[in-house]
Design an enzyme around this catalytic site. Structure first.
Site, PDB file in Angstrom:
ATOM      1  CD  GLN A 160       5.651  -5.451   4.585  1.00  0.00           C
ATOM      2  OE1 GLN A 160       6.438  -4.510   4.702  1.00  0.00           O
ATOM      3  NE2 GLN A 160       4.445  -5.436   5.124  1.00  0.00           N
ATOM      4  CE1 TYR A 166      -6.546  -0.365   4.567  1.00  0.00           C
ATOM      5  CE2 TYR A 166      -6.998  -1.695   6.512  1.00  0.00           C
ATOM      6  CZ  TYR A 166      -7.224  -0.560   5.768  1.00  0.00           C
ATOM      7  OH  TYR A 166      -8.120   0.369   6.209  1.00  0.00           O
ATOM      8  CD  GLU A 183      -4.304  -4.556  -1.633  1.00  0.00           C
ATOM      9  OE1 GLU A 183      -3.841  -4.661  -0.491  1.00  0.00           O
ATOM     10  OE2 GLU A 183      -4.140  -3.546  -2.347  1.00  0.00           O
ATOM     11  CG  ASP A 219       0.298  -4.426   7.004  1.00  0.00           C
ATOM     12  OD1 ASP A 219       0.741  -3.320   7.365  1.00  0.00           O
ATOM     13  OD2 ASP A 219       0.987  -5.263   6.382  1.00  0.00           O
ATOM     14  CB  CYS A 242       4.028   1.638   8.075  1.00  0.00           C
ATOM     15  SG  CYS A 242       2.663   2.281   7.103  1.00  0.00           S
TER      16      CYS A 242
END
Ligand code: SAH
Length: 454
Positions: free
Chosen positions: A286, A315, A336, A384, A411
């Site tokens: 991030q 994720y 992931e 995410d 997002c």
């Protein structure tokens, strides 16, 4: 040429700006035909010139603001508006937070989702926040320059202060640019496919101050490489890692396929919510450390962990949320797709002495199906995903596994709305959505939504 546009290219006209697009452009309507105008705000009367017309919409450039919005702020440096670095920089921060809340609410409304959107959680100081920079290196009028592209182009606007980046990173970029000048290392020339230095990427631990420099080059060989490395280490003492990524292709993708170590460690260490994380070059991390802690805190609160839950973190990146949740859960499974990120996550679990986690490399949609087939039953699912949202097959697996709670960190409001609608069909119900501003001065919108089974 046949067109339905009621305006022509180069035509000048005066319009009222009615709305802002999700990209932060003002919208004016001429006989119902939308014109998108950068650097304008709703409520402003603007004299503009049409720059491009398409069948269904066009673009225009503001020539003069005849009235200004009370939400308009004067940026000290207009460069920010010419480049794409701060597309909402002309809107007051209060206005930006409302814009983001409103954008999600609007998308929900269009998707017939009856979910209230809370006021956006903002930053006290909404600038100088980015812990990562990626800037092009180009030759301009015979001088090596670093900066940011002019909006919608590949023309470099030289910059030294990037406004939204950690100032220590800005300084490091200038130092490296000066070293490139000193040793005359040829910058990349996109049109001729020549030159060496394409981009400089820098990551800096907000808490640790450890810095990684990645030199992205067109060629494997870099003239004066040893002098460059020595210069960087000598002038930027925070650097603990220098990497090189060779990208010989004519592409907009910045990084090459691999990275190799030129000096030091192949990762930096930083802290989030009191845990240590090693972050290597290709792993997602991030970019806004202050708001990341707020986002994670909210997401983890919403997960409602008591210590008994089996959790899936899909994720999972380098395992940031997985490890933070493992402290309050029975067991956490992470998945992931980027292999080096999974390696980071495993190392990070050890680093923090956390043993009730397992990380799997693979596509979330495939691994989730596999877990379901293996009989894994999760109480809580954290997702995410990147901008494209969840794969349909992922949502189907959720519908079969039926975790009690799903926490969706998004997002992209558009794919969030799509996925929430699908989850609703499986009996999930969301009480509210909480936007958290991870990207002040830009149009990007992050949010957390918790869904539970009815
Ligand atoms: N939760 C992490 C990472 C979020 S970013 C954090 O907060 O740091 C989204 C992550 O999803 C990235 O690490 C990206 O590599 C990964 N990703 C993208 N597509 C994927 C897929 N199909 N399956 C699994 N992971 C994916």
């Amino acid at each position: 040429m046949k067109t339905t546009a009621p305006v022509e290219k180069n035509q000048e006209l005066t319009v009222d700006i009615e709305d802002l697009t999700y990209e932060g452009m003002g919208v004016a309507k001429v006989d119902g035909y939308p014109l998108f105008v950068a650097d304008t705000l709703p409520g402003e009367k603007v004299k503009l010139v049409v720059t491009k017309t398409g069948k269904n919409f066009g673009f225009a450039r503001a020539l003069e603001l005849l009235t200004t919005s009370p939400d308009r702020v004067d940026l000290k440096d207009k460069t920010y508006m010419q480049t794409g670095i701060a597309p909402l920089g002309h809107l007051s921060y209060e206005g930006q937070l409302k814009f983001k809340q409103h954008q999600i609410a609007e998308v929900f409304q269009k998707s017939h989702l009856d979910i209230p959107v809370l006021p956006t959680i903002g930053m006290e100081k909404p600038y100088a926040y980015r812990n990562k920079a990626q800037v092009p290196v180009r030759m301009l009028y015979g001088e090596i320059q670093t900066g940011f592209y002019r909006k919608g182009s590949h023309n470099l606007v030289p910059m030294e202060d990037y406004y939204i980046q950690d100032p220590a990173i800005d300084k490091a970029i200038v130092i490296i640019r000066d070293l490139l000048r000193q040793y005359n290392v040829a910058p990349y020339n996109e049109s001729q496919q020549k030159g060496v230095m394409r981009n400089i990427m820098i990551r800096r631990g907000h808490f640790s101050h450890e810095m990684m420099v990645i030199l992205i080059t067109r060629t494997r060989d870099v003239p004066h490489l040893n002098e460059l490395i020595a210069g960087i280490l000598n002038k930027i003492p925070e650097v603990v890692s220098i990497m090189q990524s060779v990208n010989p292709k004519n592409t907009n993708v910045v990084l090459g396929r691999t990275v190799k170590k030129l000096y030091g460690k192949s990762f930096i260490r930083d802290q989030i919510l009191g845990l240590n994380f090693d972050i290597s070059a290709l792993s997602f991390y991030q970019v806004n450390p202050v708001q990341t802690e707020r986002l994670y805190t909210r997401a983890i609160e919403q997960a409602g962990l008591t210590g008994k839950e089996v959790v899936i973190d899909a994720y999972s990146g380098i395992g940031t949320m997985s490890l933070a949740m493992a402290q309050h859960a029975k067991y956490v499974y992470g998945v992931e797709v980027v292999v080096p990120a999974v390696a980071d996550a495993k190392r990070n679990a050890k680093l923090n002495g956390i043993h009730n986690v397992k990380f799997e490399a693979g596509k979330a949609e495939e691994v989730m199906q596999q877990w379901k087939a293996d009989g894994l039953e999760a109480d809580v699912l954290m997702v995410d995903p990147p901008r494209k949202g969840l794969a349909k097959s992922f949502v189907d697996a959720v519908g079969q596994m039926k975790p009690k709670r799903v926490v969706y960190v998004s997002c992209n409001p558009a794919t969030l709305a799509r996925d929430l609608s699908l989850l609703q069909e499986f009996g999930y119900h969301a009480k509210e959505t909480q936007p958290v501003d991870m990207f002040p001065q830009t149009q990007h919108i992050e949010s957390v939504t918790m869904l539970s089974l009815d």
